[in-house]
Motif scaffolding. Sequence first.
Motif, PDB file in Angstrom:
ATOM      1  N   ILE A   1     -46.223  12.760  -0.894  1.00  0.00           N
ATOM      2  CA  ILE A   1     -45.993  11.400  -0.291  1.00  0.00           C
ATOM      3  C   ILE A   1     -44.424  11.599   0.169  1.00  0.00           C
ATOM      4  CG2 ILE A   1     -45.146   8.953  -0.493  1.00  0.00           C
ATOM      5  CD1 ILE A   1     -47.557   8.939  -2.801  1.00  0.00           C
ATOM      6  N   ASP A   2     -43.490  12.098  -0.512  1.00  0.00           N
ATOM      7  CA  ASP A   2     -42.164  12.415  -0.129  1.00  0.00           C
ATOM      8  C   ASP A   2     -42.012  13.257   1.228  1.00  0.00           C
ATOM      9  OD1 ASP A   2     -41.152  10.732  -1.905  1.00  0.00           O
ATOM     10  OD2 ASP A   2     -40.520  12.246  -3.320  1.00  0.00           O
ATOM     11  N   TYR A   3     -42.745  14.516   1.184  1.00  0.00           N
ATOM     12  CA  TYR A   3     -42.784  15.570   2.206  1.00  0.00           C
ATOM     13  C   TYR A   3     -43.212  14.862   3.741  1.00  0.00           C
ATOM     14  CZ  TYR A   3     -43.647  19.700   4.646  1.00  0.00           C
ATOM     15  OH  TYR A   3     -43.406  20.904   5.547  1.00  0.00           O
ATOM     16  N   PHE A   4     -44.507  13.885   3.636  1.00  0.00           N
ATOM     17  CA  PHE A   4     -44.836  13.401   4.607  1.00  0.00           C
ATOM     18  C   PHE A   4     -44.446  11.936   5.046  1.00  0.00           C
ATOM     19  CE2 PHE A   4     -48.013  16.808   3.767  1.00  0.00           C
ATOM     20  CZ  PHE A   4     -48.176  17.500   4.998  1.00  0.00           C
ATOM     21  N   LYS A   5     -43.458  11.485   4.015  1.00  0.00           N
ATOM     22  CA  LYS A   5     -43.249  10.105   4.358  1.00  0.00           C
ATOM     23  C   LYS A   5     -44.166   8.985   4.331  1.00  0.00           C
ATOM     24  CE  LYS A   5     -39.069  11.903   6.635  1.00  0.00           C
ATOM     25  NZ  LYS A   5     -38.943  13.174   6.048  1.00  0.00           N
ATOM     26  N   LEU A   6     -44.934   9.075   3.331  1.00  0.00           N
ATOM     27  CA  LEU A   6     -46.179   8.201   3.215  1.00  0.00           C
ATOM     28  C   LEU A   6     -45.575   6.929   2.398  1.00  0.00           C
ATOM     29  CD1 LEU A   6     -49.168  10.883   2.785  1.00  0.00           C
ATOM     30  CD2 LEU A   6     -48.311   9.495   4.709  1.00  0.00           C
TER      31      LEU A   6
ATOM     32  N   LYS B   1     -54.030  14.197  13.549  1.00  0.00           N
ATOM     33  CA  LYS B   1     -53.145  15.280  13.361  1.00  0.00           C
ATOM     34  C   LYS B   1     -52.484  15.242  11.866  1.00  0.00           C
ATOM     35  CE  LYS B   1     -51.974  15.337  17.988  1.00  0.00           C
ATOM     36  NZ  LYS B   1     -51.134  14.342  18.984  1.00  0.00           N
ATOM     37  N   LEU B   2     -52.030  14.015  11.610  1.00  0.00           N
ATOM     38  CA  LEU B   2     -51.344  13.944  10.176  1.00  0.00           C
ATOM     39  C   LEU B   2     -52.364  14.433   8.918  1.00  0.00           C
ATOM     40  CD1 LEU B   2     -49.243  13.256   8.236  1.00  0.00           C
ATOM     41  CD2 LEU B   2     -49.727  10.908   8.405  1.00  0.00           C
ATOM     42  N   LEU B   3     -53.563  13.840   9.050  1.00  0.00           N
ATOM     43  CA  LEU B   3     -54.552  14.157   8.032  1.00  0.00           C
ATOM     44  C   LEU B   3     -54.785  15.817   8.071  1.00  0.00           C
ATOM     45  CD1 LEU B   3     -57.462  11.397   8.640  1.00  0.00           C
ATOM     46  CD2 LEU B   3     -55.345  11.225   7.239  1.00  0.00           C
ATOM     47  N   ASN B   4     -55.047  16.187   9.186  1.00  0.00           N
ATOM     48  CA  ASN B   4     -55.137  17.845   9.140  1.00  0.00           C
ATOM     49  C   ASN B   4     -53.853  18.550   8.651  1.00  0.00           C
ATOM     50  OD1 ASN B   4     -57.646  18.322  10.404  1.00  0.00           O
ATOM     51  ND2 ASN B   4     -57.019  17.534  12.087  1.00  0.00           N
ATOM     52  N   LYS B   5     -52.574  18.004   8.927  1.00  0.00           N
ATOM     53  CA  LYS B   5     -51.530  18.521   8.168  1.00  0.00           C
ATOM     54  C   LYS B   5     -51.457  18.468   6.801  1.00  0.00           C
ATOM     55  CE  LYS B   5     -48.446  17.988  12.138  1.00  0.00           C
ATOM     56  NZ  LYS B   5     -47.357  17.237  12.864  1.00  0.00           N
ATOM     57  N   ILE B   6     -51.839  17.524   6.517  1.00  0.00           N
ATOM     58  CA  ILE B   6     -51.991  17.146   4.811  1.00  0.00           C
ATOM     59  C   ILE B   6     -53.075  18.056   3.952  1.00  0.00           C
ATOM     60  CG2 ILE B   6     -52.622  15.441   2.941  1.00  0.00           C
ATOM     61  CD1 ILE B   6     -51.483  13.367   4.850  1.00  0.00           C
ATOM     62  N   ALA B   7     -54.134  18.222   4.779  1.00  0.00           N
ATOM     63  CA  ALA B   7     -55.267  19.103   4.280  1.00  0.00           C
ATOM     64  C   ALA B   7     -54.765  20.264   4.150  1.00  0.00           C
ATOM     65  CB  ALA B   7     -56.436  19.001   5.082  1.00  0.00           C
ATOM     66  N   ALA B   8     -54.006  20.912   5.379  1.00  0.00           N
ATOM     67  CA  ALA B   8     -53.508  22.498   5.475  1.00  0.00           C
ATOM     68  C   ALA B   8     -52.485  22.610   4.458  1.00  0.00           C
ATOM     69  CB  ALA B   8     -53.216  22.829   6.873  1.00  0.00           C
ATOM     70  N   PHE B   9     -51.634  21.553   4.323  1.00  0.00           N
ATOM     71  CA  PHE B   9     -50.498  21.577   3.155  1.00  0.00           C
ATOM     72  C   PHE B   9     -50.909  21.761   1.634  1.00  0.00           C
ATOM     73  CE2 PHE B   9     -47.380  19.480   0.213  1.00  0.00           C
ATOM     74  CZ  PHE B   9     -46.375  20.132   0.585  1.00  0.00           C
ATOM     75  N   LEU B  10     -52.131  21.152   1.441  1.00  0.00           N
ATOM     76  CA  LEU B  10     -52.739  21.167   0.044  1.00  0.00           C
ATOM     77  C   LEU B  10     -53.589  22.344  -0.039  1.00  0.00           C
ATOM     78  CD1 LEU B  10     -52.963  17.420  -0.593  1.00  0.00           C
ATOM     79  CD2 LEU B  10     -51.424  19.122  -1.669  1.00  0.00           C
ATOM     80  N   SER B  11     -54.516  22.832   0.674  1.00  0.00           N
ATOM     81  CA  SER B  11     -55.523  23.702   0.675  1.00  0.00           C
ATOM     82  C   SER B  11     -55.678  24.507   1.720  1.00  0.00           C
ATOM     83  CB  SER B  11     -56.896  23.142  -0.016  1.00  0.00           C
ATOM     84  OG  SER B  11     -57.745  24.056  -0.076  1.00  0.00           O
ATOM     85  N   SER B  12     -56.043  25.809   1.664  1.00  0.00           N
ATOM     86  CA  SER B  12     -56.530  26.769   2.959  1.00  0.00           C
ATOM     87  C   SER B  12     -58.046  26.511   3.131  1.00  0.00           C
ATOM     88  CB  SER B  12     -56.051  27.981   2.652  1.00  0.00           C
ATOM     89  OG  SER B  12     -56.675  28.402   1.468  1.00  0.00           O
ATOM     90  N   GLN B  13     -58.789  26.010   1.940  1.00  0.00           N
ATOM     91  CA  GLN B  13     -60.278  25.874   2.108  1.00  0.00           C
ATOM     92  C   GLN B  13     -60.651  24.397   3.066  1.00  0.00           C
ATOM     93  OE1 GLN B  13     -60.643  26.166  -2.345  1.00  0.00           O
ATOM     94  NE2 GLN B  13     -62.695  26.625  -1.627  1.00  0.00           N
ATOM     95  N   GLU B  14     -61.762  24.517   3.505  1.00  0.00           N
ATOM     96  CA  GLU B  14     -62.421  23.427   4.184  1.00  0.00           C
ATOM     97  C   GLU B  14     -62.430  22.368   3.522  1.00  0.00           C
ATOM     98  OE1 GLU B  14     -66.370  22.490   6.745  1.00  0.00           O
ATOM     99  OE2 GLU B  14     -65.302  24.444   7.096  1.00  0.00           O
ATOM    100  N   ILE B  15     -62.406  21.232   4.025  1.00  0.00           N
ATOM    101  CA  ILE B  15     -62.571  19.882   3.279  1.00  0.00           C
ATOM    102  C   ILE B  15     -63.465  18.977   4.070  1.00  0.00           C
ATOM    103  CG2 ILE B  15     -61.769  17.692   2.196  1.00  0.00           C
ATOM    104  CD1 ILE B  15     -59.186  19.762   1.592  1.00  0.00           C
ATOM    105  N   GLU B  16     -64.520  18.410   3.594  1.00  0.00           N
ATOM    106  CA  GLU B  16     -65.268  17.602   4.579  1.00  0.00           C
ATOM    107  C   GLU B  16     -64.739  16.072   4.316  1.00  0.00           C
ATOM    108  OE1 GLU B  16     -69.042  18.045   2.788  1.00  0.00           O
ATOM    109  OE2 GLU B  16     -69.512  19.874   4.338  1.00  0.00           O
ATOM    110  N   LEU B  17     -64.470  15.256   5.252  1.00  0.00           N
ATOM    111  CA  LEU B  17     -64.087  14.105   4.976  1.00  0.00           C
ATOM    112  C   LEU B  17     -64.805  13.144   5.673  1.00  0.00           C
ATOM    113  CD1 LEU B  17     -61.782  11.950   4.598  1.00  0.00           C
ATOM    114  CD2 LEU B  17     -60.747  12.766   6.351  1.00  0.00           C
TER     115      LEU B  17
END
Length: 142
Positions: free
Chosen positions: A128-133, A15-31
């Motif tokens: 980092i601040d936004y997601f408290k990492l 869930k967190l990884l998907n939130k971060i990806a959506a926050f930074l880009s609307s494009q698909e990213i392969e992980l």
Amino acid sequence: MLEITNETDFIFDYKLLNKIAAFLSSQEIELLLTHDEHIHLLNKEFLGKDKTTDVLSFPFDNMGISGISLPLGSIVINVDMARRISQDLGHLVDLEIALLLVHGILHLLGYDHERDKGEHRLKEEEVIDYFKLPKSLIIRNT
């Protein structure tokens, strides 16, 4: 959106990884979540560095094609190294993976802490601040 392949035995909450990806880009990213040995081979083959590393980013180029939605790129994260670092620094492996994902996506977006004037570090700190990492990779390595 993330397209995730996990070659490890570690079970993640994505869930967190998907939130971060959506926050930074609307494009698909392969992980790709992998081990020391696999990322070592990739680092040697593509960057000429004969050692393991924590994260690699491979941006895709749209090759001048319009109207086709290509992924932003691929990110490879070394789960073995993330485990070691998270133990050393006293935080959860999931948070270390999330931090590595932020770092990798920023590279896909064109940020380059080795060449820029601090823009990568600043954007990384914002996320980092936004997601408290945990503390930034760039800050840790300076």
